[in-house]
Write an enzyme that holds these catalytic residues in place. Structure first.
Site, PDB file in Angstrom:
ATOM      1  N   SER A 145       0.843  -1.202   0.000  1.00 24.95           N
ATOM      2  CA  SER A 145       0.000   0.000   0.000  1.00 24.95           C
ATOM      3  C   SER A 145       0.875   1.249   0.000  1.00 24.95           C
ATOM      4  O   SER A 145       1.989   1.240   0.553  1.00 24.95           O
ATOM      5  CB  SER A 145      -0.875   0.022   1.254  1.00 24.95           C
ATOM      6  OG  SER A 145      -1.570   1.253   1.347  1.00 24.95           O
ATOM      7  N   TYR A 159      -1.748  -0.327  10.370  1.00 16.29           N
ATOM      8  CA  TYR A 159      -1.897  -0.914   9.024  1.00 16.29           C
ATOM      9  C   TYR A 159      -0.720  -0.484   8.135  1.00 16.29           C
ATOM     10  O   TYR A 159      -0.108  -1.300   7.445  1.00 16.29           O
ATOM     11  CB  TYR A 159      -3.224  -0.448   8.429  1.00 16.29           C
ATOM     12  CG  TYR A 159      -3.389  -0.662   6.946  1.00 16.29           C
ATOM     13  CD1 TYR A 159      -3.810  -1.897   6.451  1.00 16.29           C
ATOM     14  CD2 TYR A 159      -3.148   0.368   6.029  1.00 16.29           C
ATOM     15  CE1 TYR A 159      -3.981  -2.089   5.085  1.00 16.29           C
ATOM     16  CE2 TYR A 159      -3.316   0.182   4.669  1.00 16.29           C
ATOM     17  CZ  TYR A 159      -3.734  -1.046   4.194  1.00 16.29           C
ATOM     18  OH  TYR A 159      -3.897  -1.235   2.851  1.00 16.29           O
TER      19      TYR A 159
HETATM   20  P1  NAP Z   1     -11.593  -5.440   0.300  1.00 21.95           P
HETATM   21  O1  NAP Z   1     -12.439  -4.917  -0.809  1.00 21.95           O
HETATM   22  O2  NAP Z   1     -11.935  -5.150   1.714  1.00 21.95           O
HETATM   23  O3  NAP Z   1     -11.468  -7.039   0.116  1.00 21.95           O
HETATM   24  C1  NAP Z   1     -10.702  -7.747   1.032  1.00 21.95           C
HETATM   25  C2  NAP Z   1     -10.558  -9.171   0.566  1.00 21.95           C
HETATM   26  O4  NAP Z   1      -9.680  -9.867   1.477  1.00 21.95           O
HETATM   27  C3  NAP Z   1     -11.865  -9.950   0.582  1.00 21.95           C
HETATM   28  O5  NAP Z   1     -11.807 -10.894  -0.464  1.00 21.95           O
HETATM   29  C4  NAP Z   1     -11.840 -10.636   1.950  1.00 21.95           C
HETATM   30  O6  NAP Z   1     -12.625 -11.823   2.001  1.00 21.95           O
HETATM   31  C5  NAP Z   1     -10.371 -10.987   2.045  1.00 21.95           C
HETATM   32  N1  NAP Z   1      -9.861 -11.187   3.401  1.00 21.95           N
HETATM   33  C6  NAP Z   1      -9.901 -10.334   4.456  1.00 21.95           C
HETATM   34  N2  NAP Z   1      -9.299 -10.891   5.522  1.00 21.95           N
HETATM   35  C7  NAP Z   1      -8.887 -12.121   5.141  1.00 21.95           C
HETATM   36  C8  NAP Z   1      -8.224 -13.184   5.782  1.00 21.95           C
HETATM   37  N3  NAP Z   1      -7.857 -13.106   7.080  1.00 21.95           N
HETATM   38  N4  NAP Z   1      -7.968 -14.309   5.087  1.00 21.95           N
HETATM   39  C9  NAP Z   1      -8.338 -14.420   3.785  1.00 21.95           C
HETATM   40  N5  NAP Z   1      -8.966 -13.442   3.118  1.00 21.95           N
HETATM   41  C10 NAP Z   1      -9.237 -12.309   3.786  1.00 21.95           C
HETATM   42  O7  NAP Z   1     -10.077  -4.986   0.136  1.00 21.95           O
HETATM   43  P2  NAP Z   1      -9.295  -4.280  -1.076  1.00 21.95           P
HETATM   44  O8  NAP Z   1      -9.474  -2.828  -0.959  1.00 21.95           O
HETATM   45  O9  NAP Z   1      -9.572  -4.979  -2.351  1.00 21.95           O
HETATM   46  O10 NAP Z   1      -7.804  -4.589  -0.590  1.00 21.95           O
HETATM   47  C11 NAP Z   1      -7.055  -5.674  -1.087  1.00 21.95           C
HETATM   48  C12 NAP Z   1      -5.607  -5.456  -0.704  1.00 21.95           C
HETATM   49  O11 NAP Z   1      -5.181  -4.204  -1.248  1.00 21.95           O
HETATM   50  C13 NAP Z   1      -5.368  -5.362   0.800  1.00 21.95           C
HETATM   51  O12 NAP Z   1      -4.162  -5.994   1.133  1.00 21.95           O
HETATM   52  C14 NAP Z   1      -5.279  -3.866   1.056  1.00 21.95           C
HETATM   53  O13 NAP Z   1      -4.485  -3.583   2.180  1.00 21.95           O
HETATM   54  C15 NAP Z   1      -4.615  -3.422  -0.224  1.00 21.95           C
HETATM   55  N6  NAP Z   1      -4.816  -2.000  -0.532  1.00 21.95           N
HETATM   56  C16 NAP Z   1      -6.057  -1.495  -0.782  1.00 21.95           C
HETATM   57  C17 NAP Z   1      -6.200  -0.150  -1.059  1.00 21.95           C
HETATM   58  C18 NAP Z   1      -7.524   0.493  -1.354  1.00 21.95           C
HETATM   59  O14 NAP Z   1      -7.586   1.748  -1.417  1.00 21.95           O
HETATM   60  N7  NAP Z   1      -8.603  -0.259  -1.531  1.00 21.95           N
HETATM   61  C19 NAP Z   1      -5.067   0.679  -1.072  1.00 21.95           C
HETATM   62  C20 NAP Z   1      -3.831   0.127  -0.798  1.00 21.95           C
HETATM   63  C21 NAP Z   1      -3.719  -1.217  -0.542  1.00 21.95           C
HETATM   64  P3  NAP Z   1     -14.228 -11.759   2.353  1.00 21.95           P
HETATM   65  O15 NAP Z   1     -14.901 -11.205   1.111  1.00 21.95           O
HETATM   66  O16 NAP Z   1     -14.596 -13.183   2.609  1.00 21.95           O
HETATM   67  O17 NAP Z   1     -14.362 -10.859   3.528  1.00 21.95           O
END
Ligand code: NAP
Length: 246
Positions: A145, A159
């Site tokens: 991130s 985080y």
């Molecule tokens: P999201 O929409 O909240 O989706 C999270 C995903 O991770 C879901 O598929 C969830 O499964 C799964 N998950 C959560 N905890 C888990 C665990 N303990 N074991 C297995 N699966 C788990 O998140 P996102 O925004 O797409 O983020 C994905 C990645 O990108 C993360 O690592 C986040 O830190 C990173 N990121 C995101 C952003 C942003 O702005 N969105 C920015 C920087 C980095 P369920 O559907 O079953 O809950």
């Protein structure tokens, strides 16, 4: 681009992981999706992958639980063969708050999922991919991130610190397995439109981004699949910002 390639994506049921799964499937991949507990979301990603031209399977499991991670690699190998690509994407964050208010429970959870979970997944990936273990090599893409370099003050410094750890792991592991056929890189997304954000956070913060907009999950998926593909065959240990210039 990914015909006959097995790609394992953690956290593939929603957001960035789901977009990556469908994009990879549209390029011919067999996609194995891990998710935590949202069965309906996972089932619709599997359906979308198949409609896009690839094949897919999903299995629930918590990346911070060792037995779940082992089961995910075993099932993936049984169904599609050993993964040639790991997208180490599952991650969590807690509510926006200052460090002085963090509970030990909050800290344990974010460290367990974002650091221990990420390590367990790369450990299993190295065991199946490394030429030292009889594997054919592969690519690991960690989803870090922009928080790793911004620090996320007043929001979630915990985080941000876990993503800093992921960056360090990316650089160290990349060197450790470079001559075993495995490349390890990371993307560092900025503000991306997914469910991870609390309340009106996206609306409040998009003006801070030089490109004056939030990013879409597909834009991160493209960067992930570049690092996963042979198009990046000499890229190793790199942290690629996908953050609109911030
Ligand atoms: P999201 O929409 O909240 O989706 C999270 C995903 O991770 C879901 O598929 C969830 O499964 C799964 N998950 C959560 N905890 C888990 C665990 N303990 N074991 C297995 N699966 C788990 O998140 P996102 O925004 O797409 O983020 C994905 C990645 O990108 C993360 O690592 C986040 O830190 C990173 N990121 C995101 C952003 C942003 O702005 N969105 C920015 C920087 C980095 P369920 O559907 O079953 O809950």
């Amino acid at each position: 681009m990914f015909e006959n390639t097995t790609i394992l994506i953690t956290g593939g049921s929603r957001g960035i992981g789901a977009s990556t799964a469908v994009l990879a499937a549209s390029r011919g991949a067999n996609v194995f999706i891990n998710y935590r507990n949202n069965h309906d979301a996972a089932a619709s990603v599997v359906e979308a992958c198949r409609a896009a031209g690839g094949d897919a399977e999903a299995l629930a499991g918590d990346v911070s639980v060792e037995a779940d991670v082992k089961a995910m690699f075993e099932m993936c190998t049984e169904r599609f063969g050993p993964p040639a690509v790991l997208v180490n994407n599952a991650g969590i964050l807690h509510n926006l708050d200052r460090v002085e208010n963090y509970t030990a429970e909050r800290l344990h959870e974010v460290v367990n999922v974002n650091i221990v979970g990420a390590f367990l997944c790369v450990r299993e990936a190295v065991k199946v991919m490394s030429t030292n273990h009889g594997g054919s090599g592969g690519a690991i893409v960690n989803v870090s991130s922009a928080a790793a370099y911004l620090g996320s003050p007043n929001e979630y410094v915990d985080y941000a610190a876990t993503k800093g750890a992921m960056d360090t792991m990316t650089m160290g592991l990349a060197k450790e397995v470079a001559d075993e056929g495995i490349r390890v890189n990371a993307v560092r997304p900025g503000l991306i439109e997914t469910d991870i954000h609390e309340g009106d956070r996206l609306e409040r913060l998009w003006r801070n981004i030089p490109m004056q907009r939030v990013g879409q999950p597909d834009e991160v998926a493209e960067a992930i699949l570049f690092l996963a593909s042979d198009a990046s065959s000499y890229v190793n240990g790199t942290l690629l910002n996908v953050s609109g210039g911030r």
